[in-house]
Design a protein around this motif. Sequence first.
Motif, PDB file in Angstrom:
ATOM      1  N   ILE A 449       2.251   4.850  11.605  1.00 15.04           N
ATOM      2  CA  ILE A 449       1.621   4.098  10.251  1.00 15.04           C
ATOM      3  C   ILE A 449       2.298   4.996   9.055  1.00 15.04           C
ATOM      4  O   ILE A 449       1.783   6.815   9.136  1.00 15.04           O
ATOM      5  CB  ILE A 449       0.099   4.030   9.653  1.00 15.04           C
ATOM      6  CG1 ILE A 449      -0.150   2.380  10.844  1.00 15.04           C
ATOM      7  CG2 ILE A 449      -0.005   3.229   8.391  1.00 15.04           C
ATOM      8  CD1 ILE A 449      -1.766   3.008  11.300  1.00 15.04           C
ATOM      9  N   SER A 450       3.254   4.902   8.114  1.00 10.17           N
ATOM     10  CA  SER A 450       4.085   5.864   6.470  1.00 10.17           C
ATOM     11  C   SER A 450       4.047   5.694   5.706  1.00 10.17           C
ATOM     12  O   SER A 450       4.237   4.370   6.047  1.00 10.17           O
ATOM     13  CB  SER A 450       4.545   6.637   7.571  1.00 10.17           C
ATOM     14  OG  SER A 450       5.466   7.800   6.810  1.00 10.17           O
ATOM     15  N   THR A 451       3.951   6.421   4.687  1.00  9.99           N
ATOM     16  CA  THR A 451       3.549   5.892   3.304  1.00  9.99           C
ATOM     17  C   THR A 451       4.609   7.391   3.106  1.00  9.99           C
ATOM     18  O   THR A 451       4.222   8.338   3.137  1.00  9.99           O
ATOM     19  CB  THR A 451       2.380   5.788   3.123  1.00  9.99           C
ATOM     20  OG1 THR A 451       1.825   4.810   3.191  1.00  9.99           O
ATOM     21  CG2 THR A 451       2.483   5.175   1.102  1.00  9.99           C
ATOM     22  N   GLU A 452       5.568   7.352   2.481  1.00  8.33           N
ATOM     23  CA  GLU A 452       6.373   8.466   1.733  1.00  8.33           C
ATOM     24  C   GLU A 452       5.063   9.024   0.228  1.00  8.33           C
ATOM     25  O   GLU A 452       4.627   8.777  -0.539  1.00  8.33           O
ATOM     26  CB  GLU A 452       7.815   7.266   1.454  1.00  8.33           C
ATOM     27  CG  GLU A 452       8.676   8.991   0.285  1.00  8.33           C
ATOM     28  CD  GLU A 452      10.318   7.984   0.779  1.00  8.33           C
ATOM     29  OE1 GLU A 452      11.456   9.169   0.556  1.00  8.33           O
ATOM     30  OE2 GLU A 452      10.027   6.787   0.744  1.00  8.33           O
ATOM     31  N   GLY A 453       5.279  10.194   0.782  1.00  3.73           N
ATOM     32  CA  GLY A 453       4.987  11.491  -0.035  1.00  3.73           C
ATOM     33  C   GLY A 453       2.898  11.281   0.543  1.00  3.73           C
ATOM     34  O   GLY A 453       2.853  12.248  -0.135  1.00  3.73           O
ATOM     35  N   VAL A 454       3.353  10.833   1.712  1.00  3.85           N
ATOM     36  CA  VAL A 454       1.568  11.219   1.681  1.00  3.85           C
ATOM     37  C   VAL A 454       1.077  11.136   3.361  1.00  3.85           C
ATOM     38  O   VAL A 454       0.593  12.113   3.022  1.00  3.85           O
ATOM     39  CB  VAL A 454       0.866   9.368   1.719  1.00  3.85           C
ATOM     40  CG1 VAL A 454      -0.225   9.616   2.159  1.00  3.85           C
ATOM     41  CG2 VAL A 454       1.154   8.501   0.272  1.00  3.85           C
ATOM     42  N   GLY A 455       1.706  10.272   4.094  1.00  9.03           N
ATOM     43  CA  GLY A 455       2.031  11.647   5.301  1.00  9.03           C
ATOM     44  C   GLY A 455       2.237  10.218   6.609  1.00  9.03           C
ATOM     45  O   GLY A 455       2.360   9.114   6.038  1.00  9.03           O
ATOM     46  N   THR A 456       2.029  10.767   7.343  1.00 11.50           N
ATOM     47  CA  THR A 456       2.581   9.551   8.797  1.00 11.50           C
ATOM     48  C   THR A 456       1.089   9.683   9.965  1.00 11.50           C
ATOM     49  O   THR A 456       1.296  10.853  10.499  1.00 11.50           O
ATOM     50  CB  THR A 456       4.051   9.802   9.273  1.00 11.50           C
ATOM     51  OG1 THR A 456       5.317  10.493   8.531  1.00 11.50           O
ATOM     52  CG2 THR A 456       4.722   8.796  10.686  1.00 11.50           C
ATOM     53  N   GLU A 457       0.681   8.423  10.432  1.00 18.75           N
ATOM     54  CA  GLU A 457      -0.208   8.926  11.671  1.00 18.75           C
ATOM     55  C   GLU A 457       1.118   7.728  12.367  1.00 18.75           C
ATOM     56  O   GLU A 457       0.899   7.304  12.390  1.00 18.75           O
ATOM     57  CB  GLU A 457      -1.114   8.059  11.227  1.00 18.75           C
ATOM     58  CG  GLU A 457      -2.292   7.805  12.488  1.00 18.75           C
ATOM     59  CD  GLU A 457      -3.327   7.335  12.050  1.00 18.75           C
ATOM     60  OE1 GLU A 457      -4.739   7.301  12.999  1.00 18.75           O
ATOM     61  OE2 GLU A 457      -3.667   6.708  10.508  1.00 18.75           O
ATOM     62  N   PHE A 458       0.799   8.853  13.945  1.00 14.34           N
ATOM     63  CA  PHE A 458       1.267   8.145  15.094  1.00 14.34           C
ATOM     64  C   PHE A 458      -0.091   7.625  16.061  1.00 14.34           C
ATOM     65  O   PHE A 458      -0.953   8.636  16.496  1.00 14.34           O
ATOM     66  CB  PHE A 458       2.368   8.773  16.194  1.00 14.34           C
ATOM     67  CG  PHE A 458       3.372   9.048  15.660  1.00 14.34           C
ATOM     68  CD1 PHE A 458       4.792   7.801  15.435  1.00 14.34           C
ATOM     69  CD2 PHE A 458       3.844   9.436  13.885  1.00 14.34           C
ATOM     70  CE1 PHE A 458       5.810   7.753  14.749  1.00 14.34           C
ATOM     71  CE2 PHE A 458       5.194  10.043  13.902  1.00 14.34           C
ATOM     72  CZ  PHE A 458       5.532   9.197  14.085  1.00 14.34           C
TER      73      PHE A 458
END
Length: 468
Positions: A449-458
Amino acid sequence: MTRSLYSKFILGYLIFGLLGFLTIATFSSRMVREHLVQERADALYDEAHMIAASYSNMYQGERQDAAEVSTQIRILAQYLRAEIWIVNRQGTIIMDSLGGSRVQTRVEEFDPTALGNRSYSIGNYYGFFEGNVLSVSAPITGNYNTYGYVLIHLPMSQISSSQDSILTILYLTAAMLFGLSLIILFVFTQTVYLPLRKINEGANEYAAGNLDYRIDVPTHDEMGYLAATLNYMSDELGKMEEYQKNFIANVSHDFRSPLTSIKGYLEAILDGTIPPEMYEKYLSRVISETERLHKLTESMLTLNSLDAKGYLSRTNFDINRVIKDTAASFEGTCGAKNIRFELTFSDTIQMVFADMGKIQQVMYNLIDNAIKFSHPDSTIYIQASSRYEKIFISVKDTGIGIPKDSIKKIWERFYKTDLSRGKDKRGTGLGLSIVKEIIQAHGENIDVISTEGVGTEFIFSLPKASSL
């Protein structure tokens, strides 16, 4: 000389038709002939007995009009289309259906018992006829005496004519059935031979390297399924070929850059471009590039081993301890960027059943990615929670995120987003491919789950260890 399957089928079909015709012509002809002969013989024998019963009084001394008797015999002979004789015990013809032309003619070697158990005989009857006749005999008796015999002779040509008529009907019926059986040949051609020929052509095209060729068999039977399977195989082979080309190109690119740097630095040292007091600096860069090559090689070897089946060595272990130890190994890297870890566990000890070494590698790659794309002075959140029979592990950062159009591609080998190339030129593009291969080898899934400029979660799952 090789024969096609279709030609063999046609040949077998024609041989079957020919053998069927010969069987009918041989056995049916004989059976029909024997049946007609026996049937006519029985009918003639009954007529002979009726004649003998009607005219036995004449041989007992009673007066009868000979002309009337002769007329009756002649009419019956015309009806039967046969020749009727009345002979005495010595074999002399005393009356016939031909108007008396044979009267007083003696049958030499006349023997009424010559028929034996058979009720008829076939032949020229002691040479009286030019062709074969079917002859039957019935005794004229009275007062326990035999006065003479009634002989009826039917030309065999009549039986042959009836036989030919029946066989003609039989042959026409067989020909019609053979013609109707052509429907089977047509169905075989349409449903088996033509699709099989298309499949064969497609296989030849694939063997020649034309993987774009499509086999057009739009049926829903085994042939259609086979064609669809071959089309799918060609697509997969095409993807594999494209992957191999990209793989070689990526490997060449990733190996060329550090090799070029190493060669350039060493040549500069050898030709004196770099002064001795700068050797340590540039040799450090050579070592760094060498480590990069080593890391790339190790990653490729890891992927190669993951492609083989049965490589996992599963044991029960505490996933919390693995997460803590792996996070601790990044202490130096995190300290340089002032990045903190926040670890959250739903229980003190959470046992999983998996390959401990491979899961350590998964955690290392995910944490390394999170650090690489996190901003300084940020926090990386790692969580392990229990749900039903699974343990779910999450690695979340608050970094630059992944562009939406790149999320599906990050699992591809050697793939790097433009952001990752700008952020870290030394990445191999194999880390996440290794992660996904390991998790899928365990029969589990990993999501992002990822949003550009916000962060990423695996987030990935592992099976809980058995309580037994």
